[in-house]
Each structure stands twice: as C-alpha cells, then as structure tokens.
Motif scaffolding. Structure first.
Motif, PDB file in Angstrom:
ATOM      1  N   GLU A  18       4.226   2.979 -18.739  1.00  0.00           N
ATOM      2  CA  GLU A  18       2.941   3.481 -18.244  1.00  0.00           C
ATOM      3  C   GLU A  18       2.491   2.817 -16.942  1.00  0.00           C
ATOM      4  O   GLU A  18       2.002   3.482 -16.032  1.00  0.00           O
ATOM      5  CB  GLU A  18       1.887   3.281 -19.330  1.00  0.00           C
ATOM      6  N   SER A  19       2.666   1.500 -16.836  1.00  0.00           N
ATOM      7  CA  SER A  19       2.219   0.809 -15.617  1.00  0.00           C
ATOM      8  C   SER A  19       3.065   1.209 -14.408  1.00  0.00           C
ATOM      9  O   SER A  19       2.547   1.394 -13.312  1.00  0.00           O
ATOM     10  CB  SER A  19       2.239  -0.704 -15.804  1.00  0.00           C
ATOM     11  N   ARG A  20       4.355   1.365 -14.601  1.00  0.00           N
ATOM     12  CA  ARG A  20       5.220   1.779 -13.491  1.00  0.00           C
ATOM     13  C   ARG A  20       4.897   3.213 -13.076  1.00  0.00           C
ATOM     14  O   ARG A  20       4.891   3.540 -11.898  1.00  0.00           O
ATOM     15  CB  ARG A  20       6.688   1.659 -13.870  1.00  0.00           C
ATOM     16  N   MET A  21       4.612   4.063 -14.049  1.00  0.00           N
ATOM     17  CA  MET A  21       4.243   5.449 -13.749  1.00  0.00           C
ATOM     18  C   MET A  21       2.966   5.492 -12.920  1.00  0.00           C
ATOM     19  O   MET A  21       2.873   6.220 -11.943  1.00  0.00           O
ATOM     20  CB  MET A  21       4.047   6.234 -15.046  1.00  0.00           C
ATOM     21  N   TYR A  22       1.979   4.690 -13.299  1.00  0.00           N
ATOM     22  CA  TYR A  22       0.723   4.623 -12.552  1.00  0.00           C
ATOM     23  C   TYR A  22       0.988   4.209 -11.108  1.00  0.00           C
ATOM     24  O   TYR A  22       0.480   4.818 -10.172  1.00  0.00           O
ATOM     25  CB  TYR A  22      -0.238   3.642 -13.230  1.00  0.00           C
ATOM     26  N   ARG A  23       1.808   3.174 -10.941  1.00  0.00           N
ATOM     27  CA  ARG A  23       2.110   2.685  -9.597  1.00  0.00           C
ATOM     28  C   ARG A  23       2.816   3.743  -8.764  1.00  0.00           C
ATOM     29  O   ARG A  23       2.529   3.913  -7.580  1.00  0.00           O
ATOM     30  CB  ARG A  23       2.946   1.418  -9.677  1.00  0.00           C
ATOM     31  N   LEU A  24       3.750   4.459  -9.365  1.00  0.00           N
ATOM     32  CA  LEU A  24       4.470   5.512  -8.648  1.00  0.00           C
ATOM     33  C   LEU A  24       3.539   6.652  -8.239  1.00  0.00           C
ATOM     34  O   LEU A  24       3.564   7.115  -7.100  1.00  0.00           O
ATOM     35  CB  LEU A  24       5.607   6.059  -9.506  1.00  0.00           C
ATOM     36  N   LEU A  25       2.707   7.091  -9.172  1.00  0.00           N
ATOM     37  CA  LEU A  25       1.807   8.206  -8.886  1.00  0.00           C
ATOM     38  C   LEU A  25       0.740   7.850  -7.859  1.00  0.00           C
ATOM     39  O   LEU A  25       0.319   8.693  -7.069  1.00  0.00           O
ATOM     40  CB  LEU A  25       1.152   8.698 -10.177  1.00  0.00           C
ATOM     41  N   GLU A  26       0.293   6.599  -7.860  1.00  0.00           N
ATOM     42  CA  GLU A  26      -0.738   6.150  -6.922  1.00  0.00           C
ATOM     43  C   GLU A  26      -0.141   5.619  -5.614  1.00  0.00           C
ATOM     44  O   GLU A  26      -0.880   5.314  -4.685  1.00  0.00           O
ATOM     45  CB  GLU A  26      -1.611   5.074  -7.565  1.00  0.00           C
ATOM     46  N   GLY A  27       1.166   5.463  -5.564  1.00  0.00           N
ATOM     47  CA  GLY A  27       1.816   4.943  -4.357  1.00  0.00           C
ATOM     48  C   GLY A  27       1.506   3.477  -4.116  1.00  0.00           C
ATOM     49  O   GLY A  27       1.354   3.053  -2.973  1.00  0.00           O
ATOM     50  N   GLY A  29       2.251  -0.616  -4.344  1.00  0.00           N
ATOM     51  CA  GLY A  29       3.201  -1.702  -4.473  1.00  0.00           C
ATOM     52  C   GLY A  29       2.469  -2.930  -4.975  1.00  0.00           C
ATOM     53  O   GLY A  29       1.324  -2.856  -5.435  1.00  0.00           O
ATOM     54  N   ASP A  30       3.114  -4.078  -4.886  1.00  0.00           N
ATOM     55  CA  ASP A  30       2.493  -5.320  -5.362  1.00  0.00           C
ATOM     56  C   ASP A  30       1.195  -5.630  -4.627  1.00  0.00           C
ATOM     57  O   ASP A  30       0.201  -6.026  -5.239  1.00  0.00           O
ATOM     58  CB  ASP A  30       3.468  -6.486  -5.211  1.00  0.00           C
ATOM     59  N   ILE A  31       1.187  -5.447  -3.322  1.00  0.00           N
ATOM     60  CA  ILE A  31      -0.021  -5.741  -2.542  1.00  0.00           C
ATOM     61  C   ILE A  31      -1.134  -4.756  -2.890  1.00  0.00           C
ATOM     62  O   ILE A  31      -2.299  -5.146  -3.027  1.00  0.00           O
ATOM     63  CB  ILE A  31       0.287  -5.725  -1.033  1.00  0.00           C
ATOM     64  N   GLY A  32      -0.810  -3.498  -3.070  1.00  0.00           N
ATOM     65  CA  GLY A  32      -1.810  -2.501  -3.444  1.00  0.00           C
ATOM     66  C   GLY A  32      -2.458  -2.804  -4.781  1.00  0.00           C
ATOM     67  O   GLY A  32      -3.665  -2.653  -4.945  1.00  0.00           O
ATOM     68  N   ILE A  33      -1.652  -3.246  -5.737  1.00  0.00           N
ATOM     69  CA  ILE A  33      -2.187  -3.625  -7.051  1.00  0.00           C
ATOM     70  C   ILE A  33      -3.110  -4.828  -6.909  1.00  0.00           C
ATOM     71  O   ILE A  33      -4.198  -4.869  -7.494  1.00  0.00           O
ATOM     72  CB  ILE A  33      -1.036  -3.943  -8.034  1.00  0.00           C
ATOM     73  N   THR A  34      -2.707  -5.808  -6.096  1.00  0.00           N
ATOM     74  CA  THR A  34      -3.544  -6.990  -5.865  1.00  0.00           C
ATOM     75  C   THR A  34      -4.863  -6.599  -5.210  1.00  0.00           C
ATOM     76  O   THR A  34      -5.921  -7.093  -5.596  1.00  0.00           O
ATOM     77  CB  THR A  34      -2.801  -8.011  -4.986  1.00  0.00           C
ATOM     78  N   MET A  35      -4.821  -5.697  -4.243  1.00  0.00           N
ATOM     79  CA  MET A  35      -6.035  -5.292  -3.543  1.00  0.00           C
ATOM     80  C   MET A  35      -7.006  -4.564  -4.470  1.00  0.00           C
ATOM     81  O   MET A  35      -8.217  -4.603  -4.256  1.00  0.00           O
ATOM     82  CB  MET A  35      -5.697  -4.417  -2.337  1.00  0.00           C
ATOM     83  N   GLN A  36      -6.512  -3.922  -5.506  1.00  0.00           N
ATOM     84  CA  GLN A  36      -7.407  -3.286  -6.477  1.00  0.00           C
ATOM     85  C   GLN A  36      -8.225  -4.330  -7.225  1.00  0.00           C
ATOM     86  O   GLN A  36      -9.301  -4.034  -7.718  1.00  0.00           O
ATOM     87  CB  GLN A  36      -6.615  -2.460  -7.486  1.00  0.00           C
ATOM     88  N   LYS A  37      -7.733  -5.549  -7.291  1.00  0.00           N
ATOM     89  CA  LYS A  37      -8.427  -6.634  -7.991  1.00  0.00           C
ATOM     90  C   LYS A  37      -9.100  -7.597  -7.008  1.00  0.00           C
ATOM     91  O   LYS A  37      -9.473  -8.697  -7.377  1.00  0.00           O
ATOM     92  CB  LYS A  37      -7.440  -7.430  -8.858  1.00  0.00           C
TER      93      LYS A  37
END
Length: 57
Positions: A18-27, A29-37
């Motif tokens: 599920e987490s990988r699917m979310y990352r793929l659909l939202e485009g 990467g590691d930095i993008g996930i960090t910026m969400q937090k």
C-alpha cells in the motif's frame, strides 16, 4: 492491483504494498515523503536538542 494489457488483451496482476502504491500514484520519492511531514521537523529538532545537546555543539 490488476492492470490490463491493451495490446495483448491479457490481465496483469501486480503485488504492490500500500505505501509503495501511494508513492507511485502520487509521484513521491524519499524527499517528497519527507516534505509531507515538514511541519513536524522543527519540533523534532527542538526535542533532539534537549535530549542530545552534545550533537549541536
């Protein structure tokens, strides 16, 4: 997740967590996930400064 190959007319089954699917659909990467937090980072840094002040000398 299932996809359909329109050229070969066959279904394709993918096993993606599920987490990988979310990352793929939202485009994201590691930095993008960090910026969400990013709103949590200042308080985390402040807490780290109190717990481990020798890291900031």
């Amino acid at each position: 997740m299932s996809l359909f190959n329109a050229v070969a007319h066959i279904p394709i089954s993918l096993d993606i967590d599920e987490s990988r699917m979310y990352r793929l659909l939202e485009g994201l990467g590691d930095i993008g996930i960090t910026m969400q937090k990013s709103e949590c980072i200042p308080s985390s840094k402040a807490r780290q400064r109190v717990v481990s002040p020798w890291l900031f000398n």
